[in-house]
Write a protein that holds these residues in place. Structure first.
Motif, mmCIF file in Angstrom:
data_model
loop_
_atom_site.group_PDB
_atom_site.id
_atom_site.type_symbol
_atom_site.label_atom_id
_atom_site.label_comp_id
_atom_site.label_asym_id
_atom_site.label_seq_id
_atom_site.Cartn_x
_atom_site.Cartn_y
_atom_site.Cartn_z
ATOM 1 N N THR A 70 0.972 -1.124 -0.071
ATOM 2 C CA THR A 70 -0.007 -0.172 0.117
ATOM 3 C C THR A 70 1.019 1.284 -0.229
ATOM 4 O O THR A 70 1.850 1.243 0.624
ATOM 5 C CB THR A 70 -0.860 -0.031 1.289
ATOM 6 O OG1 THR A 70 -0.157 0.145 2.488
ATOM 7 C CG2 THR A 70 -1.794 -1.166 1.248
ATOM 8 N N PHE A 71 0.383 2.277 -0.785
ATOM 9 C CA PHE A 71 1.238 3.620 -0.815
ATOM 10 C C PHE A 71 0.619 4.409 -0.354
ATOM 11 O O PHE A 71 -1.018 4.609 -0.502
ATOM 12 C CB PHE A 71 1.533 3.614 -2.418
ATOM 13 C CG PHE A 71 2.552 2.712 -2.812
ATOM 14 C CD1 PHE A 71 3.730 2.610 -2.950
ATOM 15 C CD2 PHE A 71 1.904 1.567 -3.488
ATOM 16 C CE1 PHE A 71 4.601 1.932 -3.439
ATOM 17 C CE2 PHE A 71 2.750 0.567 -4.179
ATOM 18 C CZ PHE A 71 3.892 0.627 -3.832
ATOM 19 N N GLY A 72 1.232 5.667 0.230
ATOM 20 C CA GLY A 72 0.581 6.806 0.869
ATOM 21 C C GLY A 72 0.820 8.177 0.507
ATOM 22 O O GLY A 72 0.123 9.235 0.833
ATOM 23 N N THR A 73 1.676 8.141 -0.513
ATOM 24 C CA THR A 73 2.146 9.540 -1.177
ATOM 25 C C THR A 73 2.225 9.249 -2.480
ATOM 26 O O THR A 73 2.792 8.489 -3.243
ATOM 27 C CB THR A 73 3.259 10.111 -0.541
ATOM 28 O OG1 THR A 73 3.354 10.008 0.949
ATOM 29 C CG2 THR A 73 3.617 11.192 -0.942
ATOM 30 N N GLU A 74 1.393 10.476 -3.190
ATOM 31 C CA GLU A 74 1.499 10.729 -4.752
ATOM 32 C C GLU A 74 2.599 11.662 -4.839
ATOM 33 O O GLU A 74 2.477 12.866 -4.527
ATOM 34 C CB GLU A 74 0.410 10.998 -5.277
ATOM 35 C CG GLU A 74 0.284 11.173 -6.740
ATOM 36 C CD GLU A 74 -1.042 11.452 -7.227
ATOM 37 O OE1 GLU A 74 -1.211 12.594 -8.006
ATOM 38 O OE2 GLU A 74 -2.147 11.066 -7.044
ATOM 39 N N VAL A 75 3.930 11.431 -5.231
ATOM 40 C CA VAL A 75 4.985 12.318 -5.440
ATOM 41 C C VAL A 75 4.590 13.187 -6.733
ATOM 42 O O VAL A 75 4.727 14.516 -6.735
ATOM 43 C CB VAL A 75 6.399 11.879 -5.465
ATOM 44 C CG1 VAL A 75 7.492 12.752 -5.818
ATOM 45 C CG2 VAL A 75 6.477 10.929 -4.225
ATOM 46 N N TYR A 76 4.360 12.720 -7.768
ATOM 47 C CA TYR A 76 3.826 13.407 -8.877
ATOM 48 C C TYR A 76 3.144 12.572 -9.686
ATOM 49 O O TYR A 76 3.140 11.310 -9.837
ATOM 50 C CB TYR A 76 5.075 13.997 -9.727
ATOM 51 C CG TYR A 76 6.065 13.012 -10.165
ATOM 52 C CD1 TYR A 76 6.055 12.508 -11.276
ATOM 53 C CD2 TYR A 76 7.244 12.866 -9.627
ATOM 54 C CE1 TYR A 76 6.969 11.471 -11.829
ATOM 55 C CE2 TYR A 76 8.346 11.843 -9.926
ATOM 56 C CZ TYR A 76 8.017 11.133 -11.046
ATOM 57 O OH TYR A 76 8.836 10.311 -11.406
ATOM 58 N N ASP A 77 2.261 13.229 -10.648
ATOM 59 C CA ASP A 77 1.393 12.284 -11.895
ATOM 60 C C ASP A 77 0.802 13.337 -12.705
ATOM 61 O O ASP A 77 -0.226 14.129 -12.048
ATOM 62 C CB ASP A 77 0.315 11.785 -10.846
ATOM 63 C CG ASP A 77 -0.706 10.804 -11.522
ATOM 64 O OD1 ASP A 77 -0.378 10.657 -12.947
ATOM 65 O OD2 ASP A 77 -1.535 10.276 -11.099
ATOM 66 N N ASN A 78 1.025 13.191 -13.814
ATOM 67 C CA ASN A 78 0.594 14.243 -14.702
ATOM 68 C C ASN A 78 -0.224 13.516 -15.596
ATOM 69 O O ASN A 78 -0.604 14.121 -16.908
ATOM 70 C CB ASN A 78 1.644 14.972 -15.508
ATOM 71 C CG ASN A 78 2.557 13.922 -16.298
ATOM 72 O OD1 ASN A 78 2.490 12.800 -16.613
ATOM 73 N ND2 ASN A 78 3.490 14.491 -17.003
ATOM 74 N N ASP A 79 -0.753 12.378 -15.451
ATOM 75 C CA ASP A 79 -1.784 11.700 -16.440
ATOM 76 C C ASP A 79 -2.776 10.963 -15.570
ATOM 77 O O ASP A 79 -3.324 9.956 -16.117
ATOM 78 C CB ASP A 79 -0.943 10.666 -17.376
ATOM 79 C CG ASP A 79 -1.930 10.370 -18.490
ATOM 80 O OD1 ASP A 79 -2.710 11.124 -19.165
ATOM 81 O OD2 ASP A 79 -1.764 9.126 -19.098
ATOM 82 N N ASN A 80 -3.396 11.362 -14.427
ATOM 83 C CA ASN A 80 -4.251 10.642 -13.501
ATOM 84 C C ASN A 80 -4.096 9.268 -13.362
ATOM 85 O O ASN A 80 -4.745 8.410 -13.399
ATOM 86 C CB ASN A 80 -5.438 10.881 -14.055
ATOM 87 C CG ASN A 80 -5.773 12.384 -14.179
ATOM 88 O OD1 ASN A 80 -5.608 13.250 -13.276
ATOM 89 N ND2 ASN A 80 -6.358 12.981 -15.132
ATOM 90 N N MET A 81 -2.736 8.839 -13.349
ATOM 91 C CA MET A 81 -2.292 7.365 -13.019
ATOM 92 C C MET A 81 -2.567 6.973 -11.685
ATOM 93 O O MET A 81 -2.686 5.489 -11.359
ATOM 94 C CB MET A 81 -1.158 6.894 -13.695
ATOM 95 C CG MET A 81 -1.033 7.223 -15.087
ATOM 96 S SD MET A 81 0.694 6.548 -15.640
ATOM 97 C CE MET A 81 1.414 7.920 -15.655
ATOM 98 N N ALA A 82 -2.693 7.889 -10.720
ATOM 99 C CA ALA A 82 -2.543 7.352 -9.224
ATOM 100 C C ALA A 82 -3.808 8.055 -8.685
ATOM 101 O O ALA A 82 -4.111 9.299 -8.632
ATOM 102 C CB ALA A 82 -1.368 7.751 -8.478
ATOM 103 N N ASN A 83 -4.814 7.182 -8.102
ATOM 104 C CA ASN A 83 -5.707 7.970 -7.069
ATOM 105 C C ASN A 83 -5.803 7.118 -5.822
ATOM 106 O O ASN A 83 -6.426 6.151 -5.593
ATOM 107 C CB ASN A 83 -7.032 7.681 -7.882
ATOM 108 C CG ASN A 83 -8.141 8.349 -6.966
ATOM 109 O OD1 ASN A 83 -7.948 8.706 -5.949
ATOM 110 N ND2 ASN A 83 -9.094 8.960 -7.924
#
Length: 180
Positions: A70-83
């Motif tokens: 499980t992941f808790g931080t979205e560092v960067y995302d410029n294509d809506n790949m992480a929610n």
């Protein structure tokens, strides 16, 4: 009659009438055109879809059990790949192309002698395994190229080990960047 190099730089043949200023100007223009094209490629690649998620909170990994990290931080995302509010275990590639995908997980030692551990990515046939240190952290990491022809495609990071006791996954990251 002038000739061209494979990169398109014009040069005169020996029997051609020599006009040094014109030849140098033509060479300079060819170089400018080539450099501008490379610059445009680099500038365009900055906008390629890319995502990086990571975790810093320890997660217990039970023995002999495939466990999604499980992941808790979205560092960067410029294509809506992480929610991470919807799913904190995956990234979802939204745009077709070739991606460089990488991930890593650090597993803390638990005092047991040399058990083995593996990290696997779902959706991509790649994994890495290593014997765990009994008193030190062990990092499993990988990098691979992956072609996505029919998005969306979910990518997850799974860990498994055969230590007699649970092992904590301390830090992990998962990233994907389109390269073409």
């Amino acid at each position: 009659m002038p000739l061209n190099t494979p990169r398109g730089y014009t040069y005169p043949e020996y029997p051609d009438t020599q006009n040094f200023p014109a030849v140098m100007q033509d060479l300079a223009q060819d170089i400018d055109t080539d450099v501008q094209a490379r610059y445009n490629e680099i500038a365009d690649s900055v906008e390629y879809p890319s995502v990086l998620i990571h975790k810093t909170v320890a997660q217990s990994i039970p023995s002999n059990t495939n466990t999604l990290l499980t992941f808790g931080t979205e560092v960067y995302d410029n294509d809506n790949m992480a929610n991470l509010g919807v799913s904190n275990t995956q990234i979802t590639i939204q745009t077709a192309g070739v991606y460089i995908v990488s991930g890593s997980v650090t597993l803390n030692g638990n005092g047991n002698a040399t058990p083995a551990a593996a990290a696997l990515i779902a959706g991509i046939p790649v994994g890495v395994s290593h014997n765990l240190d009994n008193d030190k952290s062990t990092c499993l990491s990988f990098t691979t190229l992956h072609s996505v022809t029919a998005p969306p495609q979910a990518i997850t990071l799974t860990v498994r080990h055969n230590s007699p006791a649970a092992v904590n996954a301390a830090v992990a990251q998962l990233s994907a960047t389109r390269i073409s």
